[in-house]
Write a protein that holds these residues in place. Structure first.
Motif, PDB file in Angstrom:
ATOM      1  N   SER A  79      42.930  43.268  36.531  1.00 31.27           N
ATOM      2  CA  SER A  79      41.925  42.777  35.641  1.00 31.27           C
ATOM      3  C   SER A  79      42.785  41.596  35.289  1.00 31.27           C
ATOM      4  O   SER A  79      43.866  41.944  34.901  1.00 31.27           O
ATOM      5  CB  SER A  79      41.088  43.363  34.829  1.00 31.27           C
ATOM      6  OG  SER A  79      42.141  44.286  34.028  1.00 31.27           O
ATOM      7  N   GLY A  80      42.068  40.607  34.411  1.00 29.64           N
ATOM      8  CA  GLY A  80      42.876  39.578  33.685  1.00 29.64           C
ATOM      9  C   GLY A  80      41.813  38.682  33.277  1.00 29.64           C
ATOM     10  O   GLY A  80      40.624  38.414  33.591  1.00 29.64           O
ATOM     11  N   LEU A  81      42.352  37.690  32.270  1.00 27.61           N
ATOM     12  CA  LEU A  81      41.427  36.560  31.762  1.00 27.61           C
ATOM     13  C   LEU A  81      41.701  35.261  32.456  1.00 27.61           C
ATOM     14  O   LEU A  81      43.142  35.024  32.769  1.00 27.61           O
ATOM     15  CB  LEU A  81      42.072  36.461  30.149  1.00 27.61           C
ATOM     16  CG  LEU A  81      41.341  35.221  29.452  1.00 27.61           C
ATOM     17  CD1 LEU A  81      39.895  35.382  29.511  1.00 27.61           C
ATOM     18  CD2 LEU A  81      41.926  35.208  28.145  1.00 27.61           C
ATOM     19  N   CYS A  82      40.962  34.667  32.722  1.00 26.37           N
ATOM     20  CA  CYS A  82      40.795  33.280  33.441  1.00 26.37           C
ATOM     21  C   CYS A  82      40.413  32.148  32.447  1.00 26.37           C
ATOM     22  O   CYS A  82      39.309  32.343  32.177  1.00 26.37           O
ATOM     23  CB  CYS A  82      40.243  33.112  34.889  1.00 26.37           C
ATOM     24  SG  CYS A  82      40.685  34.605  36.019  1.00 26.37           S
ATOM     25  N   ILE A 125      37.729  38.980  34.806  1.00 24.78           N
ATOM     26  CA  ILE A 125      37.771  39.453  36.308  1.00 24.78           C
ATOM     27  C   ILE A 125      38.115  40.930  36.261  1.00 24.78           C
ATOM     28  O   ILE A 125      39.144  41.059  35.745  1.00 24.78           O
ATOM     29  CB  ILE A 125      38.248  38.730  37.266  1.00 24.78           C
ATOM     30  CG1 ILE A 125      37.665  37.388  37.291  1.00 24.78           C
ATOM     31  CG2 ILE A 125      38.170  39.331  38.521  1.00 24.78           C
ATOM     32  CD1 ILE A 125      36.393  37.238  38.124  1.00 24.78           C
ATOM     33  N   CYS A 126      37.487  41.846  36.662  1.00 20.29           N
ATOM     34  CA  CYS A 126      38.073  43.227  36.907  1.00 20.29           C
ATOM     35  C   CYS A 126      37.769  43.526  38.562  1.00 20.29           C
ATOM     36  O   CYS A 126      36.403  43.348  38.875  1.00 20.29           O
ATOM     37  CB  CYS A 126      37.489  44.312  36.269  1.00 20.29           C
ATOM     38  SG  CYS A 126      37.803  45.925  36.582  1.00 20.29           S
ATOM     39  N   VAL A 127      38.600  43.960  39.273  1.00 15.39           N
ATOM     40  CA  VAL A 127      38.332  44.610  40.695  1.00 15.39           C
ATOM     41  C   VAL A 127      38.882  46.124  40.771  1.00 15.39           C
ATOM     42  O   VAL A 127      39.981  46.260  40.370  1.00 15.39           O
ATOM     43  CB  VAL A 127      39.367  43.730  41.642  1.00 15.39           C
ATOM     44  CG1 VAL A 127      38.969  44.273  43.110  1.00 15.39           C
ATOM     45  CG2 VAL A 127      38.827  42.051  41.738  1.00 15.39           C
ATOM     46  N   LEU A 128      37.981  46.805  41.035  1.00 17.65           N
ATOM     47  CA  LEU A 128      38.319  48.123  41.393  1.00 17.65           C
ATOM     48  C   LEU A 128      38.470  48.581  42.873  1.00 17.65           C
ATOM     49  O   LEU A 128      38.018  47.738  43.663  1.00 17.65           O
ATOM     50  CB  LEU A 128      37.073  49.120  40.818  1.00 17.65           C
ATOM     51  CG  LEU A 128      36.833  49.104  39.280  1.00 17.65           C
ATOM     52  CD1 LEU A 128      35.603  50.110  39.393  1.00 17.65           C
ATOM     53  CD2 LEU A 128      38.240  49.405  38.600  1.00 17.65           C
TER      54      LEU A 128
END
Length: 200
Positions: A79-82, A125-128
């Protein structure tokens, strides 16, 4: 995804992380589903280098490495900030912007300097990724849009939470309780997609 994935209620699931806080968070999220969560750290598994160029790529890389090493299903997140004015940065490099000392105050100042008079639009965004020892993997994405506050506010949360104001809110993530944030966050949205596909 219309069909449930093969994650049985009595499964053992490896969380592809060495972060104790993340283990506690996912253990809570999975409580009631009959799934025992153990961390890659508890199993002594190495952390793979995050060499992919997307959130989903890094999530899949971590989940597959843990699933194959432990011979168990594994769940990872990336995950991270864009930030729009920074062409989507820090993005997948969000943690690295804070450096080895995890100095997010410095990272947030870098963001503010980079924005200047540009757009303050941003998104988390977070991708599992759920992976199995046979090499199959399935990714689930969550996103929340918002804006960057001119100065950090609040003492809750972690990372970039003090500068992120979710759309429709006047408070930053760091001014919300964990329960409030977890109802709307990018990770909560990704988990709901995962839950619907894998835990029904």
């Amino acid at each position: 995804m219309s069909t449930a994935l093969p994650l049985a209620r009595d499964s053992r699931l490896v969380l592809a992380s060495h972060n104790k806080g993340k283990l506690a968070e996912f253990s809570t999220l999975l409580n009631g589903y009959g799934i025992t969560v153990i961390s890659a750290g508890e199993l002594g598994l190495p952390e793979p280098d995050e060499t992919a160029t997307t959130f989903s790529g890094n999530a899949e890389l971590k989940a597959l490495a843990a699933a194959k090493a432990a011979n168990l299903p594994a769940l990872s997140d990336d995950s991270g900030l864009c930030v729009a004015a920074l062409d989507g940065a820090p993005g997948i490099y969000s943690a690295r912007w804070a450096g080895p000392e995890k100095d997010f105050a410095d990272a947030m100042q870098r963001i503010e300097t980079g924005i200047g008079s540009g757009s303050r639009d941003a998104w988390f965004i977070c991708v599992l990724c759920l992976a199995f020892p046979d090499g199959t993997a399935h990714c689930f994405e969550g996103r929340i849009d918002g804006t960057i506050a001119p100065t950090p506010r609040g003492n809750e949360g972690h990372g970039y939470d003090p500068v992120f104001i979710p759309a429709g809110e006047t408070r930053t993530f760091a001014e919300m309780s964990d329960a409030e944030k977890n109802r709307i966050s990018h990770r909560a949205r990704a988990f709901e997609t995962f839950r619907a596909a894998c835990l029904n």
